[in-house]
Motif scaffolding. Structure first.
Motif, PDB file in Angstrom:
ATOM      1  N   ALA A   1       0.858  -1.186   0.000  1.00 46.89           N
ATOM      2  CA  ALA A   1       0.000   0.000   0.000  1.00 46.89           C
ATOM      3  C   ALA A   1       0.890   1.229   0.000  1.00 46.89           C
TER       4      ALA A   1
ATOM      5  N   CYS B   1      -5.934  -3.649  -7.987  1.00 50.76           N
ATOM      6  CA  CYS B   1      -5.616  -2.750  -6.880  1.00 50.76           C
ATOM      7  C   CYS B   1      -6.871  -2.038  -6.409  1.00 50.76           C
TER       8      CYS B   1
ATOM      9  N   VAL C   1      -4.868   6.761  -1.689  1.00 49.93           N
ATOM     10  CA  VAL C   1      -4.185   5.545  -1.256  1.00 49.93           C
ATOM     11  C   VAL C   1      -4.427   4.473  -2.305  1.00 49.93           C
TER      12      VAL C   1
ATOM     13  N   ALA D   1      -3.545   0.376  -3.049  1.00 45.88           N
ATOM     14  CA  ALA D   1      -3.123  -0.800  -2.284  1.00 45.88           C
ATOM     15  C   ALA D   1      -3.650  -2.062  -2.942  1.00 45.88           C
TER      16      ALA D   1
ATOM     17  N   ARG E   1      -5.328  -1.444   4.283  1.00 48.86           N
ATOM     18  CA  ARG E   1      -3.900  -1.546   4.555  1.00 48.86           C
ATOM     19  C   ARG E   1      -3.366  -0.230   5.142  1.00 48.86           C
TER      20      ARG E   1
ATOM     21  N   ALA F   1      -0.885   2.544   4.855  1.00 50.76           N
ATOM     22  CA  ALA F   1      -0.267   3.011   3.615  1.00 50.76           C
ATOM     23  C   ALA F   1       0.765   4.102   3.899  1.00 50.76           C
TER      24      ALA F   1
END
Length: 321
Positions: free
Chosen positions: A28, A48, A75, A77, A82, A84
Motif C-alpha cells: 500500500a 488494486c 491511497v 493498495a 492496509r 499506507a
C-alpha cells in the motif's frame, strides 16, 4: 479550429511518466497531492484498490485506468484497509532512483500488480470550465476501452513502450500519455453531468460555433449580440444556452480565455506586454495589466520573471513526483 486542442495547448498540458510498478502483496502507498496536475494509474497485471479522502473508493483490474484530475492525494493498495506509508517513504525504503521498475515485496511473480503511473501538468494559473468540471476521479474500464478504439490503441501503445525499455521509451510514453488525456476527454467516459455538459458545448452546433469563433479570434471585439447573430440565435436564447452548458456567460468566458491566452503568450520573451495586450483584445497595456493583476495577483512583467525562473530550475527526478 479544434477548440479542445487549443484549450489544452494554451493551458500547457504536459505529460510525465514516472514509473511502472511490480508490487507483491501485501502492499500500500499514500500518493501525495500534486498541484496543477492530473495523475493516472493504468493496471497492466493484477488488481488494486484506490481510496480517496472523500471516502470514495474503486477496484481496478487488468486494463483499467483511473485518472485523478486535480492531483489529489489518494491511497493505492492491494486491498482496502492496509496501512499506507507515504510514497516518499516507499521510494526510499527500496532505494528507487527513478530508473526502471519500482519493485516492492518479493512474493509470487504471478500475483504481482503491475501499473504504469504518470501525471499531467498544466501551466501555473491554468483555468478553464473543462478543468473545473472534472470530477474527483475518472475510471476507464477495459470494457469501456473496447468501445473507444482510438483510446484503446493508444493505451496499448503506452504499455508496449513502457515494457520495451529501449532508448526513448520514457519520452514516447510521455507523449502518448498526453494523447491519452485528450482521448479520455473526447470520449467522455465515466463523466458526470457537469463535465458532460461542457463536452456537449463543444459538439453543440451553435454554442460550439461560438466557441470556435472566440478561440479563432480572441482579440476581436465580440459582443453577445454579435456572437448570437453569427450562430443564428436570438441574444437571449444564445446567452442562456451558452451559460447552461459552460456554467459561465459568453463574455465572462471570453474575458477569462483572453487572460489564459495572455499567460501562454508571455512565455515568449520577445513579445512585449503591449503586444500581448493587443493580441488578447485589450485597448491598452494599462488596461491589460489591471485585468491581469486582478486575476492572477501580480502584474504580467512579474509573472513572466517568476515563470522564467521556474523554467530554468532543475526538474525533480521523474521517480519522485
Amino acid at each position: 479550429m479544434d477548440v479542445l486542442d487549443d484549450i489544452l495547448d494554451t493551458l500547457n498540458l504536459r505529460g510525465a511518466f514516472y514509473y511502472r510498478t511490480d508490487f507483491s502483496p501485501p502492499w500500500a502507498v499514500t500518493v501525495p497531492d500534486l498541484r496543477q496536475a492530473a495523475r493516472f494509474h493504468l493496471v497492466v497485471q493484477g488488481s488494486c484498490h484506490v481510496a480517496f479522502p472523500s471516502g470514495a473508493s474503486i477496484e481496478l483490474g487488468p486494463g483499467d485506468l483511473v485518472l485523478i484530475p486535480r492531483g489529489r492525494s489518494h491511497v493505492i493498495a492491494d486491498r482496502s484497509g492496509r496501512d499506507a506509508p507515504p510514497l516518499e517513504t516507499v521510494l526510499s525504503a527500496v532505494g528507487y532512483d527513478g530508473e526502471g521498475v519500482l519493485a516492492v515485496g518479493d512474493g509470487d511473480p504471478a500475483a504481482t500488480t503491475q501499473l504504469v503511473c504518470g501525471h499531467f501538468t498544466f501551466r501555473t494559473g491554468a483555468d478553464h470550465p473543462i478543468l473545473r468540471a472534472l470530477p474527483e476521479f475518472l475510471v476507464t474500464t477495459n470494457a469501456a476501452r473496447a468501445r473507444e478504439p482510438w483510446l484503446d490503441d493508444v493505451l496499448r501503445l503506452v504499455v508496449r513502450r513502457v515494457f520495451a525499455d529501449g532508448a526513448g521509451s520514457a519520452a514516447a510514453v510521455t507523449r502518448l500519455s498526453e494523447v491519452v488525456f485528450i482521448e479520455l476527454l473526447r470520449a467522455g467516459i465515466g463523466t458526470d453531468g457537469t463535465l458532460r455538459a461542457v463536452l456537449d458545448a463543444f459538439r453543440d452546433r451553435q454554442v460550439g460555433r461560438a466557441l470556435q469563433l472566440m478561440h479563432a479570434e480572441p482579440a476581436r471585439p465580440w459582443t453577445v449580440d454579435g456572437l448570437a447573430a453569427e450562430v443564428g440565435m436570438s441574444r437571449s436564447r444564445f446567452a442562456a444556452r451558452f451559460s447552461e452548458l459552460m456554467e459561465v456567460g459568453p463574455m465572462a468566458y471570453l474575458a477569462d480565455w483572453r487572460l489564459q491566452k495572455a499567460l501562454s503568450l508571455l512565455d515568449d520573451p520577445q513579445a512585449s506586454v503591449q503586444q500581448v495586450a493587443g493580441q488578447t483584445g485589450y485597448q491598452s497595456p494599462a488596461a491589460f495589466t489591471r485585468a491581469f493583476a486582478a486575476r492572477f495577483g501580480l502584474p504580467p512583467t512579474e509573472y513572466r520573471r517568476i515563470a522564467s525562473n521556474d523554467a530554468h530550475r532543475p526538474r525533480r527526478d521523474a521517480g519522485h513526483p
